[in-house]
Design a protein around this motif. Structure first.
Motif, mmCIF file in Angstrom:
data_model
loop_
_atom_site.group_PDB
_atom_site.id
_atom_site.type_symbol
_atom_site.label_atom_id
_atom_site.label_comp_id
_atom_site.label_asym_id
_atom_site.label_seq_id
_atom_site.Cartn_x
_atom_site.Cartn_y
_atom_site.Cartn_z
ATOM 1 N N ALA A 39 0.833 -1.212 0.000
ATOM 2 C CA ALA A 39 0.000 0.000 0.000
ATOM 3 C C ALA A 39 0.862 1.253 0.000
ATOM 4 O O ALA A 39 0.555 2.244 0.671
ATOM 5 C CB ALA A 39 -0.964 -0.001 1.178
ATOM 6 N N GLY A 40 1.969 1.194 -0.727
ATOM 7 C CA GLY A 40 2.800 2.371 -0.941
ATOM 8 C C GLY A 40 3.897 2.620 0.066
ATOM 9 O O GLY A 40 4.684 3.550 -0.107
ATOM 10 N N GLY A 122 8.994 -9.788 10.805
ATOM 11 C CA GLY A 122 9.187 -8.628 9.945
ATOM 12 C C GLY A 122 8.447 -8.666 8.631
ATOM 13 O O GLY A 122 8.313 -7.638 7.961
ATOM 14 N N ASP A 123 7.952 -9.837 8.211
ATOM 15 C CA ASP A 123 7.222 -9.896 6.945
ATOM 16 C C ASP A 123 5.707 -9.829 7.160
ATOM 17 O O ASP A 123 4.932 -9.969 6.224
ATOM 18 C CB ASP A 123 7.581 -11.165 6.166
ATOM 19 N N ASN A 124 5.292 -9.594 8.396
ATOM 20 C CA ASN A 124 3.860 -9.491 8.710
ATOM 21 C C ASN A 124 3.314 -8.111 8.360
ATOM 22 O O ASN A 124 3.976 -7.098 8.587
ATOM 23 C CB ASN A 124 3.621 -9.706 10.209
ATOM 24 N N ILE A 125 2.130 -8.081 7.799
ATOM 25 C CA ILE A 125 1.366 -6.846 7.689
ATOM 26 C C ILE A 125 0.092 -7.058 8.497
ATOM 27 O O ILE A 125 -0.693 -7.972 8.208
ATOM 28 C CB ILE A 125 1.028 -6.519 6.226
ATOM 29 N N ASP A 246 1.426 -11.529 4.589
ATOM 30 C CA ASP A 246 2.886 -11.495 4.583
ATOM 31 C C ASP A 246 3.401 -11.276 3.166
ATOM 32 O O ASP A 246 2.631 -11.188 2.203
ATOM 33 C CB ASP A 246 3.472 -12.774 5.191
ATOM 34 N N THR A 247 4.713 -11.183 3.052
ATOM 35 C CA THR A 247 5.356 -10.966 1.753
ATOM 36 C C THR A 247 6.299 -12.115 1.420
ATOM 37 O O THR A 247 7.320 -11.920 0.766
ATOM 38 C CB THR A 247 6.133 -9.634 1.767
ATOM 39 N N ASN A 248 5.953 -13.312 1.855
ATOM 40 C CA ASN A 248 6.861 -14.448 1.692
ATOM 41 C C ASN A 248 7.000 -14.943 0.259
ATOM 42 O O ASN A 248 8.057 -15.418 -0.145
ATOM 43 C CB ASN A 248 6.400 -15.612 2.577
ATOM 44 N N THR A 256 -1.568 -9.719 -0.093
ATOM 45 C CA THR A 256 -1.468 -8.833 1.063
ATOM 46 C C THR A 256 -1.541 -7.375 0.636
ATOM 47 O O THR A 256 -2.210 -6.553 1.280
ATOM 48 C CB THR A 256 -0.152 -9.101 1.830
ATOM 49 N N ASN A 257 -0.871 -7.040 -0.460
ATOM 50 C CA ASN A 257 -0.927 -5.670 -0.966
ATOM 51 C C ASN A 257 -2.354 -5.293 -1.345
ATOM 52 O O ASN A 257 -2.821 -4.182 -1.058
ATOM 53 C CB ASN A 257 -0.004 -5.517 -2.171
ATOM 54 N N ARG A 258 -3.067 -6.221 -1.970
ATOM 55 C CA ARG A 258 -4.458 -5.963 -2.357
ATOM 56 C C ARG A 258 -5.313 -5.662 -1.119
ATOM 57 O O ARG A 258 -6.100 -4.708 -1.106
ATOM 58 C CB ARG A 258 -5.021 -7.165 -3.112
ATOM 59 N N GLN A 259 -5.164 -6.464 -0.076
ATOM 60 C CA GLN A 259 -5.937 -6.236 1.148
ATOM 61 C C GLN A 259 -5.582 -4.906 1.801
ATOM 62 O O GLN A 259 -6.451 -4.139 2.213
ATOM 63 C CB GLN A 259 -5.678 -7.364 2.147
#
Length: 418
Positions: A39-40, A122-125, A246-248, A256-259
């Motif tokens: 999300a930027g 660290g990869d959690n959103i 996450d970004t795994n 994840t980016n979409r959400q």
């Protein structure tokens, strides 16, 4: 590993960011996965903001020696309203890294053990988690560890996660690892967000690590540690709703980016010539040049220097980085386009990642969950099939059909040495 007292009664956070992100290659060859935009904003910036909003400003970031760029970007944390310090693991590859549990112990052996510690992967959103409320419940329950649990929307999703069983007072009774839906205790998925007491960090954690080492196994999976202590210590859960991802991998990163983009607040210039659908969730730079016939669908991010031609459709869930160029009649959706990418006319990019400075020819198509590495040249009319990867600096002939992974022998040999 011996853990010493920090002499600081304040709560401290530890962000575990030292992974080598092999599943996110080739993107992670250029950029650590905690620095990729969601999300930027970089993943790590989201976590720092969450901690700051909860009043937690003393933050330790655990890294590997290849991640100096992270410290260079965030510095001492002052511009983000926090105090950042860094601990670098003595490892150079994914094979010799400490693992998540080992990284916690190592980082705290360097930074000191606080009275209370929040540990976050660290990869959690995470959005919707109230760390203040979680801390209140932790103290009320006199818990040794409180785990944040995400409430899954559907029980069939349980097969992808560690699932917990809680009693009526939220004490953890048992864990399941990726159970079948019909056998799942609940819809509570374990996140890597823990509130941990000093006593556990000082006494129980080193003993657990030593026991694992004696058994010849790496102290890596947090779920194994929790399961080991669930009937020995008071462990509690804190359930939340909102989003967690996450970004795994390519798939989880894009999803994840979409959400996360659905939580964005829009920002657009006063004068916009193109058509905007859902202005409240569009972030549009006034330094972007967009033809009036183009449509941008929310949510979307269009950064400085972007140039978009005629009759394009951008979005939903499209992020165009700085200086991206898009030719006429192209369609980009559910994708992340990194800076300085050039996309030709009549191109289609759906659910994909295109890394920096790549050139995509006219009439190209990049399909679901595919990734193109940095500085590639993709000839016109090329089709990149779903779940494909093209490694950096490769040239693809016009009219090609790419399926699977395209990597040169020299690139693979070079990566194996890292």
């Amino acid at each position: 590993i011996r853990l010493s007292m920090s002499g600081n009664d304040k709560i401290k956070a530890l962000i575990l960011a030292g992974g080598y992100a092999t599943r996110l290659q080739p993107l992670s060859l250029r950029i650590p996965k905690v620095m990729v935009p969601i999300a930027g904003k970089p993943v790590l910036e989201h976590l720092i903001s969450m901690l700051k909003n909860a009043g937690i400003t003393d933050i330790v970031v655990s890294l590997n020696k290849n991640q100096r760029v992270i410290e260079k970007h965030f510095g001492d944390g002052r511009k983000f309203g926090v105090i950042l310090s860094y601990v670098y693991e003595d490892s150079m590859t994914d094979e010799d890294k400490f693992g998540a549990i080992g990284a916690i112990a190592y980082a705290l052996s360097k930074a000191g053990v606080p009275k209370e510690c929040i540990v976050i992967g660290g990869d959690n959103i995470v959005m919707g988690l109230d760390l203040k409320k979680m801390r209140e419940e932790h103290k009320k329950n006199k818990s040794m560890i409180t785990v944040a649990f995400f409430k899954l929307a559907k029980k069939e999703h349980a097969q992808h996660y560690g699932i917990a069983k809680l009693d009526s007072k939220n004490r953890i009774l048992d864990f399941q690892e990726k159970p079948r839906a019909e056998e799942a205790f609940s819809t509570l998925a374990s996140t890597l967000v823990y509130h941990i007491e000093e006593e556990f960090l000082h006494e129980y954690l080193p003993a657990y690590i030593n026991k694992r080492k004696l058994l010849g196994s790496k102290p890596d999976r947090p779920g194994d540690m929790l399961k080991h202590f669930v009937d020995k210590l008071p462990l509690y859960g804190h359930a939340f709703e909102g989003m967690w991802g996450d970004t795994n991998t390519v798939e989880t990163y894009l999803d994840t980016n979409r959400q996360a983009m659905s939580f964005m607040k829009g920002s657009v210039p006063k004068k916009v010539s193109c058509r905007l659908l859902g202005e409240s969730q569009i972030v549009l730079s006034e330094k972007a040049i967009i033809d009036e016939t183009t449509v941008i669908k929310a949510p979307a991010i269009v950064e400085d220097g972007v140039k978009i031609g005629k009759n394009c459709v951008i979005g939903p869930c499209a992020h165009l980085g700085k200086n991206v160029q898009v030719g006429d009649n192209s369609n980009i959706a559910e994708s992340i386009i990194f800076p300085n990418v050039k996309i030709g006319g009549n191109a289609r990019v759906h659910y994909a990642i295109i890394d920096e400075s790549t050139v995509l020819g006219d009439y190209c198509s990049v399909e679901d969950y595919s990734m193109i590495g940095f500085e590639c040249s993709i000839g016109k009319k090329t089709i990149v099939m779903p779940y494909s990867k093209i490694w950096p600096k490769l040239s693809i002939s016009p009219g090609s059909m790419i399926s699977g992974e395209v990597i040169t022998k020299s690139a693979k040999e070079s990566e194996s040495k890292k």
